[in-house]
Design an enzyme around this catalytic site. Structure first.
Site, PDB file in Angstrom:
ATOM      1  CD  GLU A 219      -3.037  -0.968   0.296  1.00  0.00           C
ATOM      2  OE1 GLU A 219      -3.271   0.170  -0.157  1.00  0.00           O
ATOM      3  OE2 GLU A 219      -3.689  -1.970  -0.029  1.00  0.00           O
ATOM      4  CB  CYS A 253      -2.062   7.413   1.233  1.00  0.00           C
ATOM      5  SG  CYS A 253      -3.505   6.506   1.806  1.00  0.00           S
TER       6      CYS A 253
HETATM    7  P1  NAD Z   1       7.872   4.828   5.608  1.00  0.00           P
HETATM    8  O1  NAD Z   1       8.174   4.006   4.427  1.00  0.00           O
HETATM    9  O2  NAD Z   1       8.862   5.807   6.092  1.00  0.00           O
HETATM   10  O3  NAD Z   1       7.546   3.891   6.858  1.00  0.00           O
HETATM   11  C1  NAD Z   1       6.600   2.836   6.798  1.00  0.00           C
HETATM   12  C2  NAD Z   1       7.039   1.729   7.731  1.00  0.00           C
HETATM   13  O4  NAD Z   1       8.274   1.175   7.268  1.00  0.00           O
HETATM   14  C3  NAD Z   1       7.273   2.202   9.181  1.00  0.00           C
HETATM   15  O5  NAD Z   1       6.722   1.241  10.062  1.00  0.00           O
HETATM   16  C4  NAD Z   1       8.781   2.262   9.267  1.00  0.00           C
HETATM   17  O6  NAD Z   1       9.278   2.034  10.563  1.00  0.00           O
HETATM   18  C5  NAD Z   1       9.217   1.139   8.330  1.00  0.00           C
HETATM   19  N1  NAD Z   1      10.566   1.366   7.782  1.00  0.00           N
HETATM   20  C6  NAD Z   1      11.133   2.570   7.471  1.00  0.00           C
HETATM   21  N2  NAD Z   1      12.374   2.392   6.980  1.00  0.00           N
HETATM   22  C7  NAD Z   1      12.598   1.047   6.959  1.00  0.00           C
HETATM   23  C8  NAD Z   1      13.692   0.220   6.552  1.00  0.00           C
HETATM   24  N3  NAD Z   1      14.806   0.763   6.074  1.00  0.00           N
HETATM   25  N4  NAD Z   1      13.569  -1.113   6.661  1.00  0.00           N
HETATM   26  C9  NAD Z   1      12.441  -1.662   7.133  1.00  0.00           C
HETATM   27  N5  NAD Z   1      11.381  -0.954   7.549  1.00  0.00           N
HETATM   28  C10 NAD Z   1      11.439   0.394   7.483  1.00  0.00           C
HETATM   29  O7  NAD Z   1       6.478   5.511   5.255  1.00  0.00           O
HETATM   30  P2  NAD Z   1       5.704   6.595   6.083  1.00  0.00           P
HETATM   31  O8  NAD Z   1       6.461   7.874   6.068  1.00  0.00           O
HETATM   32  O9  NAD Z   1       5.288   6.045   7.418  1.00  0.00           O
HETATM   33  O10 NAD Z   1       4.385   6.756   5.201  1.00  0.00           O
HETATM   34  C11 NAD Z   1       4.242   7.748   4.216  1.00  0.00           C
HETATM   35  C12 NAD Z   1       4.021   7.140   2.867  1.00  0.00           C
HETATM   36  O11 NAD Z   1       3.109   6.088   2.962  1.00  0.00           O
HETATM   37  C13 NAD Z   1       3.425   8.126   1.882  1.00  0.00           C
HETATM   38  O12 NAD Z   1       4.009   7.942   0.612  1.00  0.00           O
HETATM   39  C14 NAD Z   1       1.973   7.726   1.820  1.00  0.00           C
HETATM   40  O13 NAD Z   1       1.308   8.052   0.615  1.00  0.00           O
HETATM   41  C15 NAD Z   1       2.071   6.256   1.999  1.00  0.00           C
HETATM   42  N6  NAD Z   1       0.842   5.734   2.560  1.00  0.00           N
HETATM   43  C16 NAD Z   1       0.127   4.882   1.807  1.00  0.00           C
HETATM   44  C17 NAD Z   1      -1.067   4.402   2.318  1.00  0.00           C
HETATM   45  C18 NAD Z   1      -1.913   3.440   1.533  1.00  0.00           C
HETATM   46  O14 NAD Z   1      -2.852   2.951   2.111  1.00  0.00           O
HETATM   47  N7  NAD Z   1      -1.613   3.157   0.294  1.00  0.00           N
HETATM   48  C19 NAD Z   1      -1.519   4.799   3.573  1.00  0.00           C
HETATM   49  C20 NAD Z   1      -0.736   5.665   4.306  1.00  0.00           C
HETATM   50  C21 NAD Z   1       0.460   6.130   3.795  1.00  0.00           C
END
Ligand code: NAD
Length: 462
Positions: A219, A253
């Site tokens: 997602e 999002c």
């Molecule tokens: P992110 O990728 O920074 O983090 C998401 C998750 O991944 C967190 O739990 C984080 O701890 C983990 N993570 C981060 N770096 C990692 C690594 N190197 N290795 C393993 N895990 C790691 O995303 P975010 O900032 O929390 O979310 C924002 C993005 O998510 C935006 O692009 C938004 O559009 C998207 N989003 C999509 C949806 C959807 O339903 N499609 C919903 C909400 C947000």
């Protein structure tokens, strides 16, 4: 954070996963009644801890209580109620026909759980985006490891408490931490992976799932466009876009990322948008608009705002409060158009030739959601046909994604897979084909010597 460990070294993930696999093999999660009972337990706990959840969301994101209740607590409870009500029906094996040459036989499709699943959640709707996949995973009979986002620490802590109160950790466990813990999770083996967040990190989870040959739902995000046609009524269109764009300070999002407006209506659109923002936020902006999640995001979004932007109220960097902003004369080259904004900033691009704009949108990465405003059905459908997206809402925004009867997910750059309601149950289970036969003589056995059977078969098939 709760008193759970937050360092990856503090978790014995191997032991946790072994325990979950053993629990799954015991078969407790196969009972639909057991799953429903756990989900009802979760609902009761959410109702009981509702005020604590709102306080956690206020602490993490300054979410106005009404926004937090509607989009996180109420939404999760509504999904739980729907799933508990419908689960027995969804879980029922579906009888299908058999080819006559297998007679006597009975065939059916059964939904089976994958086994141990991983859910990795983002910070913007930290409760809902953790619980919605979790509800689906439990409903389908899996065990779950949930990692909420470290950027919403109070929400992560209360989720850990709630899950601990409802589930045995061999069934569902929360692990708290950030990228370091995430990296450790990437080295484990799961039967199903579910990731919500950025495209960059999503790729890491995609690769890890591929290494286990396990399915994954991704997602992701992206820029969700709004296309306004010349015949759209300005007042209603602006009202609908503005109300939803600034929900959770635009950290959604599927929030409208930018608006394409016909140049002859541009002035009226901007005036109406400014008036809508003034009416919503001129008084008590801090009570009505969420804050930006952290300093990095605050600085990133702030840097996208040009001098000529229309801003309602004052920024407050200490509180990470960004005044709601319109960029009235945005172009495709503007800084705000080079990345997903994910904040309370709305670029408005005036256009002359709608066909050119649609052509351009069709070449951009597929968004999670596409919004089109027009009274002409042919126009709405033409844009839908030309521009692929995970979902689409005509003449409004976000409504398609808050209907639990509709699947939710992206396509291409915005992700893959679907969940929510029945789609979630289906995502976390696989369809097992089952055929049963009886021990009577096989009338149509394909067995040597074949003799003239091919000729007879051909005649039969004529
Ligand atoms: P992110 O990728 O920074 O983090 C998401 C998750 O991944 C967190 O739990 C984080 O701890 C983990 N993570 C981060 N770096 C990692 C690594 N190197 N290795 C393993 N895990 C790691 O995303 P975010 O900032 O929390 O979310 C924002 C993005 O998510 C935006 O692009 C938004 O559009 C998207 N989003 C999509 C949806 C959807 O339903 N499609 C919903 C909400 C947000």
């Amino acid at each position: 954070m709760s008193d759970s460990p937050t360092d990856p070294d503090d978790y014995d993930l191997k032991a946790l996963l072994e325990a979950q696999r053993a629990y799954f093999r015991l078969g407790s999660t196969r009972s639909v009644d057991f799953r429903k009972e756990r989900l009802v337990g979760l609902e009761n706990e959410l109702v009981k801890r509702s005020d604590d959840l709102l306080a956690a969301l206020a602490s993490d994101l300054g979410k106005p209580a009404l926004e937090a209740y509607v989009s996180e607590v109420f939404f999760s409870i509504a999904e739980l109620r729907l799933v508990v009500k419908k689960l027995s029906r969804w879980a029922k094996p579906k009888r299908v026909g058999n080819p006559f040459y297998y007679w006597p036989a009975r065939s059916e499709i059964r939904h089976e759980p994958y086994g141990n699943t991983l859910i990795v959640a983002p910070w913007n709707y930290p409760i809902q985006l953790s619980l919605s996949p979790l509800i689906a995973a439990v409903a389908a009979g899996n065990t779950v490891v949930l990692k909420p986002s470290e950027l919403a620490p109070a929400s992560s802590a209360i989720l850990a408490d709630i899950i601990k109160a409802v589930f045995n950790p061999q069934h569902v466990a929360v692990v708290e931490g950030g990228a370091e813990l995430g990296k450790t999770l990437l080295e484990q083996s799961f039967d199903y992976w579910f990731y919500t967040g950025s495209e960059r990190v999503g790729r890491l989870y995609g690769e890890a799932a591929a290494k286990c040959l396990a399915p994954i739902t991704l997602e992701l995000g992206g820029k969700c466009p709004v296309v306004v046609a010349g015949d759209a009524p300005i007042e209603a269109t602006v009202e609908r876009i503005m109300t939803t764009k600034f929900f959770n300070a635009g950290q959604t999002c599927i929030a409208p990322d930018f608006v394409l407006v016909p140049s002859h209506q541009h002035k009226a659109f901007v005036e109406a948008a400014k008036a809508a923002l003034e009416s919503a936020f001129a008084e008590d902006p801090r009570e009505n608009l969420a804050h930006i999640v952290n300093e990095d995001h605050y600085d990133r979004i702030r840097s996208l705002i040009p001098l000529e932007a229309i801003r309602i109220g004052q920024d407050n960097p200490e509180e990470r409060f960004l005044a709601p902003t319109l960029i009235p004369y945005s172009t495709w080259e503007s800084p705000a158009m080079q990345e997903e904004i994910f904040g309370p900033v709305l670029p408005i691009i005036p256009y002359h030739d709608i066909d050119e704009e649609i052509e351009r949108l069709s070449r951009m990465p597929s968004p999670l959601a596409l919004y089109v405003f027009s009274k002409q059905n042919d126009f709405l459908e033409a844009v839908a046909a030309a521009v692929p997206s995970g979902s689409i809402c005509f003449n409004d925004v976000i409504k398609q994604a808050t209907n639990l009867e509709l699947p939710f997910g992206g396509v291409g750059a915005s992700g893959m897979g679907r969940y929510r309601g029945k789609a979630g149950y289906e995502a976390f289970s696989y369809e097992r084909a089952v055929t049963k036969r009886w021990f009577c003589k096989d009338p149509f056995l394909v067995k040597p010597p074949y003799g003239d059977r091919l000729e007879k078969l051909r005649k039969l098939m004529k």
